[in-house]
Design an enzyme around this catalytic site. Structure first.
Site, mmCIF file in Angstrom:
data_model
loop_
_atom_site.group_PDB
_atom_site.id
_atom_site.type_symbol
_atom_site.label_atom_id
_atom_site.label_comp_id
_atom_site.label_asym_id
_atom_site.label_seq_id
_atom_site.Cartn_x
_atom_site.Cartn_y
_atom_site.Cartn_z
ATOM 1 N N GLY A 29 0.835 -1.306 -0.034
ATOM 2 C CA GLY A 29 0.079 -0.003 -0.023
ATOM 3 C C GLY A 29 0.700 1.075 -0.043
ATOM 4 C CB CYS A 237 -25.730 -10.053 -17.586
ATOM 5 S SG CYS A 237 -25.087 -10.066 -19.538
ATOM 6 C CB CYS A 240 -24.149 -14.009 -20.482
ATOM 7 S SG CYS A 240 -23.476 -13.436 -18.903
ATOM 8 C CB CYS A 262 -21.043 -9.121 -18.450
ATOM 9 S SG CYS A 262 -21.867 -10.375 -17.552
ATOM 10 C CB CYS A 268 -20.280 -11.624 -20.949
ATOM 11 S SG CYS A 268 -22.009 -11.179 -21.340
#
Lengths: 286, 256
Positions: A29, A237, A240, A262, A268
């Site tokens: 970080g 979605c 899909c 998606c 997808c």
């Protein structure tokens, strides 16, 4: 001279970036400064990510680039071609097939493995930047762990909108120490930041690199009475039928009709290949 | 009784120029000390040295910390000093803009110190902020407004609320009434006097306005050219000034 050096950058530059990467992996970080090089693309197009990718690519790697989850957008295609040409590495659109994935604004839906590396393009690495304009002061705040200001931003969100309205670039605390900007990924992706793969973040214009080593604890900041929530559109979605993936919203005609799909195109496509069908695809077939 | 703040032999110079020199005093809990003098007399330099914004060239500033007793804040590590400055200390700037975040709401401004010391419950922070706005006479429906929408007097009161919310023991004030008109000044002074007594605050007030110290300060220190020329009880110094400069200062006040 007609030939590029492998992956465009010269060896000394790559070595220097690798040293920065080793340092940042040791301090999760923490933003490590590095001397960012000129790249044949403008700042804001992923120059940081490209330099990190160039430094870690080997001839045996398989490379994938996504932009907002998609493999076929301008930014993704041009960076993929760039490394195809300068490094001659194999490229793929399959998340599972890639060993190095460079990304802008998304984490792939498919769970990443231990031998994969995810490289993020970062526009503004400093999470405190819009609250404290002085770099000297923000560095001091990081070194002394003075992160009260980050909560002031969340406080302002709640007082103005009634909920934490920050929906992307949602600040996280890494391994209980450094507060970090996870780049503009949607907060839906925040829980995935603890993963098996190595995550490297490169900011070219701001000249900073930072990292999250595998399985590092990453906590999204919140209030006790307003806990963090990984949100997405309340929809499946339309192509899909997936209900667990992050969705893009698309306006399809002038009457305001819209569809959701998606944002991760590979996810997808794989689902469709397996025979899953969404509301829109079913309509088209009928 | 141990003093809250023990200042001994503080000196700060800017190159060959003297900022302030040979300043020593003790400040006891609940006591308000005024520092007066003309512009350039070193009073702001002295205040910055005491509050840790400047490092003095020599001398000690010992503060009675809650856990470890008297500690020299000049020699303290920076994290410790910064911790003090957002818990036990408060600093009220002359210009509210220096002490406030102008692009953050009033509630956020007051809540910042609470969040800086670890408060993580939105409801509690907001309640504390609203309570403090009430105590400095800002109505609760302004809690989500930004300081840019406030008048100068309100900004100054907001700055005071923001500083006092963590219950400090020592408040540094640099010309707290500067730039405000007299009726707003009077209201602010009244408010400050109430808060100081109610919270048993110790305070060091730097000002060139003798009326401010007459109202607020128990003791007075008069500075000229970086030196302390006279000290004593406020009424004593103002009513019977001994040093020539103090006499000049007192007689310079316009009577209406």
């Amino acid at each position: 001279m007609t030939e590029y050096n492998f992956a465009y950058l010269d060896e000394q530059t790559k070595r220097k970036i690798r040293r920065a990467i080793l340092k940042e992996l040791a301090i999760p970080g923490y933003q490590v400064p590095f001397a960012s090089r000129e790249k044949p693309m403008p700042y804001g197009w992923g120059t940081g990510g490209v330099q990190v990718s160039a430094a870690i690519l080997t001839p045996n790697d398989t490379f994938k680039v996504i932009d907002q989850g998609a493999d076929d957008t301008t930014n993704a295609v041009s960076i993929r071609r760039f490394f195809e040409k300068t490094a001659g590495v194999a490229v793929t659109e399959g998340t599972a097939d890639a060993s190095v994935i460079q990304t802008r604004h998304r984490i792939p839906e498919e769970r990443l493995r231990a031998n994969q590396i995810l490289v993020y393009q970062v526009p503004i690495p400093e999470p405190l930047r819009f609250l404290e304009p002085s770099e000297v002061e923000t560095r001091k705040m990081h070194s002394l762990e003075e992160y009260g200001l980050m909560h002031v931003k969340l406080y302002e969100d709640i007082s103005q909108h009634g909920a934490i309205a920050t929906s992307y670039a949602y600040p996280v605390k890494v391994e209980g120490r450094y507060v970090m900007d996870p780049s503009p990924i949607p907060k839906f992706d925040n829980p995935k930041l603890k993963m098996a793969a190595i995550q490297l973040f490169g900011a070219g214009r701001e000249q900073r690199i930072y990292a999250i080593p595998p399985y590092t604890q990453v906590v999204s900041l919140d209030f006790d009475d307003y806990p963090f929530e990984a949100s997405k559109a309340e929809h499946a979605c339309d192509i899909c039928g997936a209900e667990d993936s992050y969705l893009d919203e698309l306006i399809v005609d002038d009457d305001g009709r819209r569809m959701f799909m998606c944002s991760d195109t590979d996810y997808c496509a794989k689902r469709r290949a397996q025979g899953h069908v969404g509301a829109q695809s079913a309509e088209d077939a009928a | 009784m141990t003093p809250l703040l023990q200042v001994s032999d503080i000196a700060k110079s800017y190159g060959a120029r003297i900022g302030c020199t040979d300043v020593s005093f003790d400040l006891y809990p609940g006591e308000v000390m005024g520092i007066v003098g003309e512009s350039g007399s070193g009073k702001s330099t002295l205040l910055s040295c005491l509050a840790g914004h400047l490092t003095p060239d020599r001398g000690k500033v010992r503060f009675d910390t809650r856990t470890n007793g008297l500690r020299d804040t000049v020699k303290m590590s920076e994290p410790e000093r910064r911790m003090l400055s957002r818990t036990d200390w408060a600093f009220v700037h002359q210009h509210a803009r220096d002490g406030l975040r102008m692009n953050v709401s009033a509630g956020g401004n007051v809540g910042e110190r609470l969040m800086a010391v670890g408060a993580r419950h939105y409801g509690d922070i907001r309640d504390a902020a609203t309570d403090w706005l009430g105590r400095v006479e800002i109505s609760a429906d302004r809690v989500d407004d930004r300081p840019t929408a406030f008048s100068g007097g309100m900004q100054q009161r907001l700055q005071i609320a923001r500083n006092l919310v963590t219950g400090p023991r020592l408040v540094f004030m640099d010309e707290p009434t500067g730039g405000l008109d007299v009726s707003v000044q009077a209201r602010l002074l009244d408010l400050l006097r109430g808060l100081v007594r109610e919270m048993n605050l110790s305070a060091i007030i730097v000002t060139h306005d003798l009326a401010v110290v007459r109202l607020l300060a128990d003791r007075l220190m008069v500075m000229k050219d970086g030196h302390v020329v006279e000290t004593g009880l406020t009424d004593q110094v103002l009513d019977d000034p001994q040093h020539r400069y103090t006499q000049l200062l007192v007689s310079s006040v316009l009577q209406v």
